[in-house]
Write an enzyme that holds these catalytic residues in place. Structure first.
Site, PDB file in Angstrom:
ATOM      1  N   VAL A 113      10.928   0.198  -4.427  1.00  0.00           N
ATOM      2  CA  VAL A 113      12.176   0.850  -4.040  1.00  0.00           C
ATOM      3  C   VAL A 113      13.172  -0.249  -3.701  1.00  0.00           C
ATOM      4  CG1 VAL A 113      13.293   2.438  -2.430  1.00  0.00           C
ATOM      5  CG2 VAL A 113      10.898   2.825  -3.128  1.00  0.00           C
ATOM      6  N   CYS A 114      14.367  -0.144  -4.255  1.00  0.00           N
ATOM      7  CA  CYS A 114      15.443  -1.076  -3.919  1.00  0.00           C
ATOM      8  C   CYS A 114      15.023  -2.515  -4.255  1.00  0.00           C
ATOM      9  CB  CYS A 114      15.808  -0.891  -2.442  1.00  0.00           C
ATOM     10  SG  CYS A 114      17.366  -1.602  -1.919  1.00  0.00           S
ATOM     11  N   SER A 115      15.280  -3.456  -3.347  1.00  0.00           N
ATOM     12  CA  SER A 115      14.980  -4.866  -3.615  1.00  0.00           C
ATOM     13  C   SER A 115      13.500  -5.178  -3.545  1.00  0.00           C
ATOM     14  CB  SER A 115      15.752  -5.763  -2.632  1.00  0.00           C
ATOM     15  OG  SER A 115      15.459  -5.410  -1.292  1.00  0.00           O
TER      16      SER A 115
END
Length: 329
Positions: A113-115
Site C-alpha cells: 500500500v502506498c510507498s
C-alpha cells in the site's frame, strides 16, 4: 472452515491509514458475513519486529500481535506492506527484506500500500513486474529500481485473472489501499459482499485498479458491473441531459423495469438516486476547484437553476453550494 489470515506489516512511523483502511475492509467483510448467519472469513494480524506498541506517523500507537520473524509464512494467506515516513528505514532493514523474499513464494498473496512498494522493490520482488505507488514516490521507485515497470496513473495492480498479478501486487497512495482491499474481498467472497462493504464504509463507488490516481468521478468498468458498466461510464459525461428512467433505459437498451431491477441488484439503489449522487459528486468537484461559478456548475451538472442545486446540497450536505465552495475551494 479455517480462517484466512490477513497480516499487515507495521513499523515505526508507518502511515496509520495504510494499515487501518484495508484492515477495516476485511473486518467489515466479517461483519457482513455474520449478519448473513455465516462464520467469519478473515483473521487479522499486525506483524512487527518487536512485541511492543509502536507509533505511527500521526502519533497513534499500534499494538503488535506477533513478530514477523516468528511467523511461519505458510500460515499466512495475505501479507500487506504499508508505507509511511518509516519506509526508508525499512528499505535498509536487511533482516526484514530477507524475510519478505523468503516469504513471497510461500503465501497466496503479497501486496503493498502506498510507498510500501519501495520495501518490496528493495527486497528485489518487483523486478520485471508492473508496479505502482503513491504519486509522490513514483520517481523514487523508478530511479532506484529501473527493472520495475512503474505505472504511475493507476490505483492498484491486483488482477485476479492474472496469476502473477493476483499473487504479487502494489497499490497507490493511502485510500487506494481500501480499493485494493475491496478488490481482494471481491475475489474471495464475491462482488455483492464487496459492494455491501463499500456502502457500509460510505464509499461513493468501489474504484477499479486501472483507474487514474486523479479522477473526480470513478465509475465501475463494464467488466465489473456486467450489464450496467457502459451506462455508468456514459452518465457523468451527460449530466446536463435528460437522465430520467425512460431516457436511461433507452440508452441502456433495456426496459425501465429491467433497468431499475439491475440498479437495485448491482448497486443497491435506484437509477434516480444514482444519478443524483453522480450530479452531487460532480458539483462538489467543480466547486472545490474554485474556478467555476455556481450558476455554471448548476448548468453543467444538470440541476438547471442554482436553486435546485442549493436544495440538493442542503439535503445531503447541510450546506449551500456557496458555503461549500468557500470551505473547500
Amino acid at each position: 472452515m479455517s480462517l484466512r489470515t490477513i497480516a499487515t506489516l507495521v513499523f515505526p512511523e508507518v502511515m496509520s491509514l495504510d494499515v487501518t483502511g484495508p484492515m477495516q475492509v476485511f473486518a467489515s467483510a466479517n461483519v457482513e458475513r455474520m449478519r448473513q448467519g455465516l462464520p467469519e472469513y478473515y483473521r487479522l494480524l499486525l506483524l512487527g519486529q518487536e512485541l511492543a506498541p509502536l507509533a505511527t506517523s500521526c502519533g497513534i500507537r499500534l499494538c503488535v500481535d506477533a513478530r514477523w520473524q516468528d511467523i511461519p509464512p505458510a500460515t499466512l494467506d495475505t501479507l500487506l506492506v504499508p508505507g509511511g515516513a518509516g519506509v526508508e528505514t525499512q528499505c535498509r532493514n536487511t533482516a526484514l527484506l530477507a524475510w519478505l523474499k523468503a516469504t513471497e513464494p510461500k503465501i497466496r498473496r503479497l501486496g503493498s500500500v502506498c510507498s510500501g512498494a519501495l520495501i518490496l522493490a528493495a527486497a528485489d520482488l518487483l523486478d520485471e513486474r508492473t508496479a505502482t505507488t503513491h504519486w509522490a514516490d513514483v520517481e523514487t521507485l523508478r530511479e532506484r529500481h529501473p527493472a520495475v515497470q512503474v505505472e504511475a496513473d493507476r490505483l492498484h495492480t491486483y488482477d485476479p485473472k492474472d496469476s502473477d498479478a493476483a499473487h504479487l501486487f502494489t497499490s497507490a497512495g493511502v485510500t487506494a489501499g481500501i480499493d485494493l482491499a475491496l478488490a481482494l474481498v471481491e475475489a474471495d467472497l464475491g462482488r455483492a459482499v464487496a459492494l455491501t462493504v463499500a456502502r457500509r464504509l460510505v464509499m461513493f463507488l468501489r474504484r477499479p485498479g486501472g483507474q487514474a490516481q486523479f479522477s473526480a468521478l470513478l465509475p465501475p468498468t463494464s467488466s465489473e458491473i456486467s450489464r450496467l458498466g457502459t451506462l455508468l461510464e456514459w452518465i457523468p459525461a451527460h449530466l446536463a441531459d435528460d437522465l430520467g428512467i425512460e431516457a436511461l433505459a433507452r440508452q441502456a437498451h433495456m426496459s425501465p423495469r429491467t433497468l431499475c431491477r439491475l440498479f437495485k441488484l448491482e448497486l443497491g439503489i435506484g437509477p434516480g438516486r444514482y444519478v443524483e449522487q453522480v450530479r452531487l459528486e460532480m458539483a462538489r468537484s467543480l466547486l472545490s476547484g474554485g474556478q467555476t461559478s455556481i450558476a455554471t456548475v448548476a448548468s453543467l451538472t444538470g440541476y438547471g437553476h442554482p436553486e435546485n442545486m442549493r436544495r440538493t446540497f442542503q439535503k445531503h450536505l447541510s450546506v449551500s453550494p456557496q458555503e461549500y465552495a468557500e470551505r473547500f475551494a
